[in-house]
Write a protein that holds these residues in place. Structure first.
Motif, mmCIF file in Angstrom:
data_model
loop_
_atom_site.group_PDB
_atom_site.id
_atom_site.type_symbol
_atom_site.label_atom_id
_atom_site.label_comp_id
_atom_site.label_asym_id
_atom_site.label_seq_id
_atom_site.Cartn_x
_atom_site.Cartn_y
_atom_site.Cartn_z
ATOM 1 N N LEU A 149 46.637 27.025 46.266
ATOM 2 C CA LEU A 149 46.538 27.713 44.987
ATOM 3 C C LEU A 149 47.353 28.998 45.104
ATOM 4 O O LEU A 149 47.030 29.867 45.907
ATOM 5 N N SER A 157 46.374 33.356 45.830
ATOM 6 C CA SER A 157 44.914 33.384 45.866
ATOM 7 C C SER A 157 44.372 33.978 47.166
ATOM 8 O O SER A 157 43.155 34.009 47.366
ATOM 9 N N LYS A 175 45.679 38.182 45.623
ATOM 10 C CA LYS A 175 44.867 37.580 44.566
ATOM 11 C C LYS A 175 44.661 38.520 43.386
ATOM 12 O O LYS A 175 44.390 38.069 42.265
ATOM 13 N N HIS A 206 46.067 28.225 38.419
ATOM 14 C CA HIS A 206 46.829 29.448 38.705
ATOM 15 C C HIS A 206 47.102 30.224 37.419
ATOM 16 O O HIS A 206 46.929 31.448 37.362
ATOM 17 N N HIS A 247 43.808 31.810 36.229
ATOM 18 C CA HIS A 247 43.370 32.938 37.058
ATOM 19 C C HIS A 247 44.048 34.228 36.637
ATOM 20 O O HIS A 247 43.396 35.247 36.378
ATOM 21 N N LYS A 248 45.367 34.200 36.520
ATOM 22 C CA LYS A 248 46.101 35.416 36.180
ATOM 23 C C LYS A 248 45.941 35.776 34.705
ATOM 24 O O LYS A 248 45.931 36.968 34.351
#
Length: 377
Positions: A225, A228, A233, A278, A281-282
């Motif tokens: 990933l 991360s 991260k 991904h 997450h961001k």
């Protein structure tokens, strides 16, 4: 050359009444040759797209010089067909809009030169359009209720970028990719997996189709990933190069994976899901920060990768968790197209943002720099 005095005369003439206005949009930034005519009443009067699949698929990807040659060959007939389908002539148009950049250096001049010639000969206003602004604003064509400010996720073969759109021409980049765009990583992974291009959507659609038949959990543990680890991260940026390379290395280590159609689908599904996680997450990090400072009205997702249905559904759920609605253009308007150029040209035209006939292409062009070019002629 379009003098400032002539520009002002054109602007006064065009805005002297509330009649319906018509703009021709020309798009040649990459491999699709496209033109469209859009009205101020949000009508798509015509659109013609000439793909170049037969030129690029044998090469395993887009070759800029071949794409430029294709544009030169196809654009005259594309523009003619666009006008004929709308039952209009160039004289009926209020302005001509064209992609000025960013894009492939050999391809942009083909469209710009054609647009400059049409506009100059017929004494029509010329609008040079920023390709990424066009992707961002297409949602305002398909959804008349969309108001500024909103957040826009632009995901395509050339970009993975998150913007806050405050007004026409006023954009702030919140998050960008450090290396490959997600669309580029998808295209190259489809090539690694030996997937035949889909009739519509190219390698991206081919990978989505393969992933739909796969189990993302089987091979996902063997893919990293991105960003991360403890070191990065919390960095607000994307990176897809390492993930793309990880798929290539896995196939090199176990070439038998490509001999089994189910394994190919499982690997496609694992790669696709890792890309989505991904992005999520961001994007979550960015929303946590931005929503505190800006009264956002929506999350807009556009660009070629936005046609992926799984990505749409996942991002819809994410947007709803922040009390935002997800706005996506129709899938056919997510890939590069003349409609988005015509619509953005229309928005800029109505704001009096008209360009000189002497403008040149800008293959690399920061969208944030548009704020410095907002003075109407």
């Amino acid at each position: 050359m379009l003098s400032r005095r002539f520009s002002c005369l054109l602007t006064r003439r065009c805005f002297s009444s509330q009649r319906r206005r018509l703009v021709l949009g020309i798009e040649t930034s990459c491999d699709d040759t496209s033109a469209a005519i859009v009205s101020s009443e949000r009508e798509i009067l015509s659109e013609v797209v000439r793909g170049q699949r037969e030129l690029h698929e044998p090469m395993g990807g887009i070759v800029p010089t071949l794409a430029s040659q294709g544009h030169s060959r196809y654009l005259p007939s594309v523009i003619r067909q666009t006008l004929e389908d709308a039952r209009l002539t160039v004289a009926d148009l209020d302005a001509v809009a064209v992609t000025r950049g960013p894009g492939l250096p050999p391809c942009l001049p083909v469209g710009l030169n054609a647009a400059k010639t049409l506009a100059a000969v017929m004494q029509k206003p010329l609008i040079g359009v920023h390709h990424m602004e066009a992707h961002a604003l297409t949602a305002r064509l398909s959804d008349p209720t969309l108001q500024f400010p909103f957040m826009t996720l632009l995901i395509s073969g050339g970009h993975t970028m998150l913007l806050t759109a405050r007004s026409l021409g006023d954009y702030t980049v919140v998050c960008n990719t450090l290396d490959d765009a997600v669309g580029e990583a998808i295209d190259k992974t489809a090539r690694t997996l030996g997937l035949a291009w889909a009739e519509k959507g190219g390698p991206g659609a081919a990978l989505e189709r393969a992933a739909a038949a796969g189990d993302p959990d089987r091979l996902a543990p063997r893919l990293p990933l991105p960003m991360s680890t403890h070191r990065n991260k919390n960095t607000l940026a994307w990176s897809f190069a390492g993930l793309k390379t990880a798929v290539t290395r896995l196939v090199q280590l176990e070439p038998s994976l490509l001999d089994d159609p189910q394994s190919v689908s499982d690997l496609a599904a694992a790669f696709q899901m890792t890309c989505i996680r991904h992005i999520e997450h961001k994007l979550t990090m960015a929303l946590d920060r931005e929503i505190k400072n800006t009264p956002l009205t929506a999350l807009v997702v556009s660009g070629g990768v936005a046609s992926n249905q799984l990505i749409r559904s996942r991002l819809d759920a994410l947007a709803q968790s922040y009390g935002l609605r997800l706005v996506c253009p129709p899938p056919q308007l997510c890939t590069d197209n003349g409609v988005m150029i015509a619509w953005t040209g229309l928005e800029r035209f109505q704001a009096g943002l008209i360009d000189e006939y002497t403008i040149t292409t800008r293959p690399k062009w920061s969208i944030e720099s548009l704020k410095e070019q907002q003075d109407p002629l």
